[in-house]
Motif scaffolding. Structure first.
Motif, PDB file in Angstrom:
ATOM      1  N   GLY A 250      -6.079  -6.678  15.000  1.00  0.00           N
ATOM      2  CA  GLY A 250      -5.519  -7.638  15.945  1.00  0.00           C
ATOM      3  C   GLY A 250      -6.596  -8.435  16.657  1.00  0.00           C
ATOM      4  O   GLY A 250      -7.763  -8.035  16.724  1.00  0.00           O
ATOM      5  N   HIS A 251      -6.196  -9.572  17.189  1.00  0.00           N
ATOM      6  CA  HIS A 251      -7.112 -10.417  17.963  1.00  0.00           C
ATOM      7  C   HIS A 251      -6.291 -11.147  19.021  1.00  0.00           C
ATOM      8  O   HIS A 251      -5.105 -11.436  18.813  1.00  0.00           O
ATOM      9  N   GLY A 252      -6.918 -11.437  20.148  1.00  0.00           N
ATOM     10  CA  GLY A 252      -6.187 -12.073  21.234  1.00  0.00           C
ATOM     11  C   GLY A 252      -5.079 -11.158  21.735  1.00  0.00           C
ATOM     12  O   GLY A 252      -5.310 -10.008  22.103  1.00  0.00           O
ATOM     13  N   SER A 253      -3.845 -11.673  21.720  1.00  0.00           N
ATOM     14  CA  SER A 253      -2.696 -10.873  22.141  1.00  0.00           C
ATOM     15  C   SER A 253      -1.993 -10.197  20.973  1.00  0.00           C
ATOM     16  O   SER A 253      -0.980  -9.521  21.166  1.00  0.00           O
ATOM     17  N   THR A 254      -2.530 -10.376  19.762  1.00  0.00           N
ATOM     18  CA  THR A 254      -1.902  -9.807  18.568  1.00  0.00           C
ATOM     19  C   THR A 254      -2.315  -8.346  18.404  1.00  0.00           C
ATOM     20  O   THR A 254      -3.500  -8.031  18.435  1.00  0.00           O
ATOM     21  N   PRO A 255      -1.374  -7.438  18.219  1.00  0.00           N
ATOM     22  CA  PRO A 255      -1.719  -6.028  18.030  1.00  0.00           C
ATOM     23  C   PRO A 255      -2.234  -5.748  16.626  1.00  0.00           C
ATOM     24  O   PRO A 255      -2.181  -6.609  15.747  1.00  0.00           O
ATOM     25  N   HIS A 256      -2.729  -4.553  16.409  1.00  0.00           N
ATOM     26  CA  HIS A 256      -3.097  -4.113  15.078  1.00  0.00           C
ATOM     27  C   HIS A 256      -1.830  -3.871  14.249  1.00  0.00           C
ATOM     28  O   HIS A 256      -0.725  -3.758  14.782  1.00  0.00           O
ATOM     29  N   ARG A 257      -2.034  -3.730  12.936  1.00  0.00           N
ATOM     30  CA  ARG A 257      -0.908  -3.417  12.064  1.00  0.00           C
ATOM     31  C   ARG A 257      -1.383  -2.591  10.867  1.00  0.00           C
ATOM     32  O   ARG A 257      -2.498  -2.800  10.364  1.00  0.00           O
ATOM     33  N   ILE A 258      -0.538  -1.675  10.427  1.00  0.00           N
ATOM     34  CA  ILE A 258      -0.777  -0.874   9.236  1.00  0.00           C
ATOM     35  C   ILE A 258       0.355  -1.110   8.247  1.00  0.00           C
ATOM     36  O   ILE A 258       1.532  -1.101   8.621  1.00  0.00           O
ATOM     37  N   SER A 259       0.001  -1.353   6.971  1.00  0.00           N
ATOM     38  CA  SER A 259       0.985  -1.412   5.880  1.00  0.00           C
ATOM     39  C   SER A 259       0.583  -0.365   4.849  1.00  0.00           C
ATOM     40  O   SER A 259      -0.604  -0.209   4.551  1.00  0.00           O
ATOM     41  N   LEU A 260       1.576   0.329   4.281  1.00  0.00           N
ATOM     42  CA  LEU A 260       1.228   1.364   3.314  1.00  0.00           C
ATOM     43  C   LEU A 260       2.390   1.679   2.384  1.00  0.00           C
ATOM     44  O   LEU A 260       3.565   1.451   2.718  1.00  0.00           O
ATOM     45  N   PHE A 261       2.018   2.151   1.179  1.00  0.00           N
ATOM     46  CA  PHE A 261       2.931   2.731   0.202  1.00  0.00           C
ATOM     47  C   PHE A 261       2.361   4.089  -0.205  1.00  0.00           C
ATOM     48  O   PHE A 261       1.151   4.225  -0.385  1.00  0.00           O
ATOM     49  N   VAL A 262       3.241   5.073  -0.378  1.00  0.00           N
ATOM     50  CA  VAL A 262       2.816   6.407  -0.789  1.00  0.00           C
ATOM     51  C   VAL A 262       3.731   6.871  -1.913  1.00  0.00           C
ATOM     52  O   VAL A 262       4.959   6.785  -1.809  1.00  0.00           O
ATOM     53  N   HIS A 263       3.129   7.355  -2.998  1.00  0.00           N
ATOM     54  CA  HIS A 263       3.905   7.828  -4.140  1.00  0.00           C
ATOM     55  C   HIS A 263       4.680   9.087  -3.764  1.00  0.00           C
ATOM     56  O   HIS A 263       4.152   9.965  -3.059  1.00  0.00           O
ATOM     57  N   PRO A 264       5.937   9.218  -4.216  1.00  0.00           N
ATOM     58  CA  PRO A 264       6.734  10.407  -3.863  1.00  0.00           C
ATOM     59  C   PRO A 264       6.089  11.722  -4.287  1.00  0.00           C
ATOM     60  O   PRO A 264       6.281  12.744  -3.622  1.00  0.00           O
ATOM     61  N   GLU A 265       5.330  11.726  -5.383  1.00  0.00           N
ATOM     62  CA  GLU A 265       4.687  12.956  -5.834  1.00  0.00           C
ATOM     63  C   GLU A 265       3.421  13.287  -5.052  1.00  0.00           C
ATOM     64  O   GLU A 265       2.820  14.353  -5.274  1.00  0.00           O
ATOM     65  N   HIS A 266       3.000  12.377  -4.165  1.00  0.00           N
ATOM     66  CA  HIS A 266       1.796  12.611  -3.358  1.00  0.00           C
ATOM     67  C   HIS A 266       2.116  12.335  -1.887  1.00  0.00           C
ATOM     68  O   HIS A 266       1.329  11.705  -1.173  1.00  0.00           O
ATOM     69  N   SER A 267       3.272  12.820  -1.442  1.00  0.00           N
ATOM     70  CA  SER A 267       3.712  12.577  -0.065  1.00  0.00           C
ATOM     71  C   SER A 267       2.776  13.211   0.961  1.00  0.00           C
ATOM     72  O   SER A 267       2.752  12.792   2.123  1.00  0.00           O
ATOM     73  N   ASP A 268       1.985  14.214   0.551  1.00  0.00           N
ATOM     74  CA  ASP A 268       1.056  14.852   1.475  1.00  0.00           C
ATOM     75  C   ASP A 268      -0.066  13.908   1.907  1.00  0.00           C
ATOM     76  O   ASP A 268      -0.787  14.206   2.869  1.00  0.00           O
ATOM     77  N   LEU A 269      -0.222  12.773   1.222  1.00  0.00           N
ATOM     78  CA  LEU A 269      -1.260  11.814   1.590  1.00  0.00           C
ATOM     79  C   LEU A 269      -0.849  10.930   2.771  1.00  0.00           C
ATOM     80  O   LEU A 269      -1.708  10.290   3.388  1.00  0.00           O
ATOM     81  N   ALA A 270       0.441  10.874   3.073  1.00  0.00           N
ATOM     82  CA  ALA A 270       0.939   9.914   4.054  1.00  0.00           C
ATOM     83  C   ALA A 270       0.341  10.149   5.439  1.00  0.00           C
ATOM     84  O   ALA A 270      -0.217   9.225   6.061  1.00  0.00           O
ATOM     85  N   GLU A 271       0.453  11.370   5.955  1.00  0.00           N
ATOM     86  CA  GLU A 271       0.006  11.626   7.321  1.00  0.00           C
ATOM     87  C   GLU A 271      -1.502  11.488   7.496  1.00  0.00           C
ATOM     88  O   GLU A 271      -1.950  10.803   8.435  1.00  0.00           O
ATOM     89  N   PRO A 272      -2.347  12.080   6.650  1.00  0.00           N
ATOM     90  CA  PRO A 272      -3.798  11.864   6.837  1.00  0.00           C
ATOM     91  C   PRO A 272      -4.213  10.413   6.635  1.00  0.00           C
ATOM     92  O   PRO A 272      -5.163   9.941   7.278  1.00  0.00           O
ATOM     93  N   LEU A 273      -3.510   9.678   5.774  1.00  0.00           N
ATOM     94  CA  LEU A 273      -3.842   8.275   5.575  1.00  0.00           C
ATOM     95  C   LEU A 273      -3.526   7.462   6.825  1.00  0.00           C
ATOM     96  O   LEU A 273      -4.307   6.585   7.234  1.00  0.00           O
ATOM     97  N   ILE A 274      -2.399   7.740   7.459  1.00  0.00           N
ATOM     98  CA  ILE A 274      -2.038   7.044   8.696  1.00  0.00           C
ATOM     99  C   ILE A 274      -3.032   7.366   9.802  1.00  0.00           C
ATOM    100  O   ILE A 274      -3.465   6.478  10.555  1.00  0.00           O
ATOM    101  N   GLN A 275      -3.425   8.619   9.915  1.00  0.00           N
ATOM    102  CA  GLN A 275      -4.397   9.000  10.941  1.00  0.00           C
ATOM    103  C   GLN A 275      -5.755   8.349  10.694  1.00  0.00           C
ATOM    104  O   GLN A 275      -6.448   7.961  11.640  1.00  0.00           O
ATOM    105  N   PHE A 276      -6.132   8.199   9.419  1.00  0.00           N
ATOM    106  CA  PHE A 276      -7.371   7.483   9.096  1.00  0.00           C
ATOM    107  C   PHE A 276      -7.269   6.024   9.543  1.00  0.00           C
ATOM    108  O   PHE A 276      -8.217   5.470  10.119  1.00  0.00           O
TER     109      PHE A 276
END
Length: 357
Positions: A250-276
């Motif tokens: 983000g810059h100015g008054s614009t916030p940050h943003r995260i976009s992501l896709f996670v494969h159903p067979e690797h759902s365990d990657l979702a939470e550590p990826l978001i925290q990263f």
């Protein structure tokens, strides 16, 4: 009367004024579709288009009566050049002295946008409206179909829950790699693996490059100064891409943003990826983080909640498939005054021909 106007971001200006006016209990306009600041973080157009005073990828129309603004609509062209996103659609709040209701203005602008789409080679128009919005019936009358729901999550670093998540141990992601253009096909396969068939049919991406340009940005190896601050990552698990994430600073008054896709067979990657992603964004600037995710990505929604995000908004995703106008007789050969249909038979048997006049 509805007419086009030169692009000066009139809808964005009115939306900003209306957002401020609502704090004083005054509505300048009633917005049916609007583009949040985090949603405008789309792949930047080519360098030459930045130099043009009127971007050809954005079209704005206003509805007026004797030079009095009654409503407006704006569309943005996707990289494929055959689809539009309805970014703004609104009717002005003060319409005294006119015989038009807000629904009439919205309907007129929708029909005009569809007419313009058919004359500009556009095959699909996408729109987002709030869940259970009364204008849903107007969109259905114009041929729009509902195909999914999109949830908006917000991470507030000032809250106690979010702060404890941010201060936790750094996640271990040995498969994490920087994005490269050769990941485009794998990203498209990841999208197909995580998306229901009804959504695939509605969005109808032509190929992997179109999808990658819309979500991951430019496929060119040269880094553009207009995309500085955005980062793309993939989790390469060998046989496939297990997850993809893009960070928008983000810059100015614009916030940050995260976009992501996670494969159903690797759902365990979702939470550590978001925290990263949270750690990477807050290292530069501490501000709120948005994440827009589809409702059917259930394990991603769960990972967001476990990482300190809170759901604040739900929108319905709509699509309208547009039929192109045939303006030249040569493009419709079967409409000639005389046509002959027949099939040459196999061997010594010939089929009977039928002549139509």
């Amino acid at each position: 009367m509805i007419r086009p106007v030169l692009y000066v971001d009139l809808p964005g200006i009115i939306y900003a004024i209306d957002h401020r006016a609502r704090g004083n209990q005054h509505d300048l306009a009633h917005f049916v579709c609007w583009l949040e600041t985090v949603e405008s973080a789309q792949p930047a157009p080519s360098f030459l288009r930045h130099l043009l005073p009127i971007p050809p990828t954005i079209r704005t129309w206003i509805c007026e009566d004797h030079w009095r603004l009654l409503g407006f609509a704006q569309v943005r062209e996707r990289p494929s050049h055959v689809a539009w996103d309805l970014s703004f659609l609104a009717a002005m709040g003060n319409r005294e002295g006119t015989n038009l209701a807000g629904d009439d203005i919205i309907t007129a602008l929708l029909e005009y946008a569809l007419e313009m789409a058919s004359t500009h080679g556009i095959l699909r128009i996408f729109a987002k409206i709030e869940d259970d919005a009364p204008e849903m019936e107007l969109f259905q009358r114009s041929g729009f179909q509902r195909y999914a729901r999109e949830l908006t999550y917000v991470y507030d670093p000032q809250s106690q829950t979010s702060r404890s998540t941010y201060e936790s141990a750094e996640p271990d992601l040995p498969s994490l790699r920087r994005w490269h253009r050769h990941h485009a096909w794998g990203l498209y396969q990841l999208y197909r693996a995580t998306t229901p068939q009804r959504v695939l049919t509605a969005e109808l991406y032509e190929n992997s490059e179109e999808f990658a340009r819309l979500h991951a940005g430019s496929l060119q190896p040269v880094v553009s100064p207009f995309t500085r601050g955005n980062e793309n990552y993939v989790c390469d698990v060998g046989v496939r891409i297990g997850a993809w994430m893009r960070l928008y600073r983000g810059h100015g008054s614009t916030p940050h943003r995260i976009s992501l896709f996670v494969h159903p067979e690797h759902s365990d990657l979702a939470e550590p990826l978001i925290q990263f992603g949270i750690r990477r964004l807050l290292e530069v600037d501490v501000r709120r983080i948005y994440c827009l995710v589809r409702e059917y990505d259930s394990f991603v929604n769960t990972a967001l909640c476990n990482s300190g995000f809170e759901q604040v908004l739900t929108k319905v995703l709509l699509v309208r498939h547009v039929a192109l106008l045939a303006t030249r007789q040569s493009t419709v050969p079967l409409l000639e005054q005389r046509a002959v249909y027949g099939l040459k038979g196999l061997g010594t048997v010939n089929s009977r021909q039928k002549t139509m006049r």
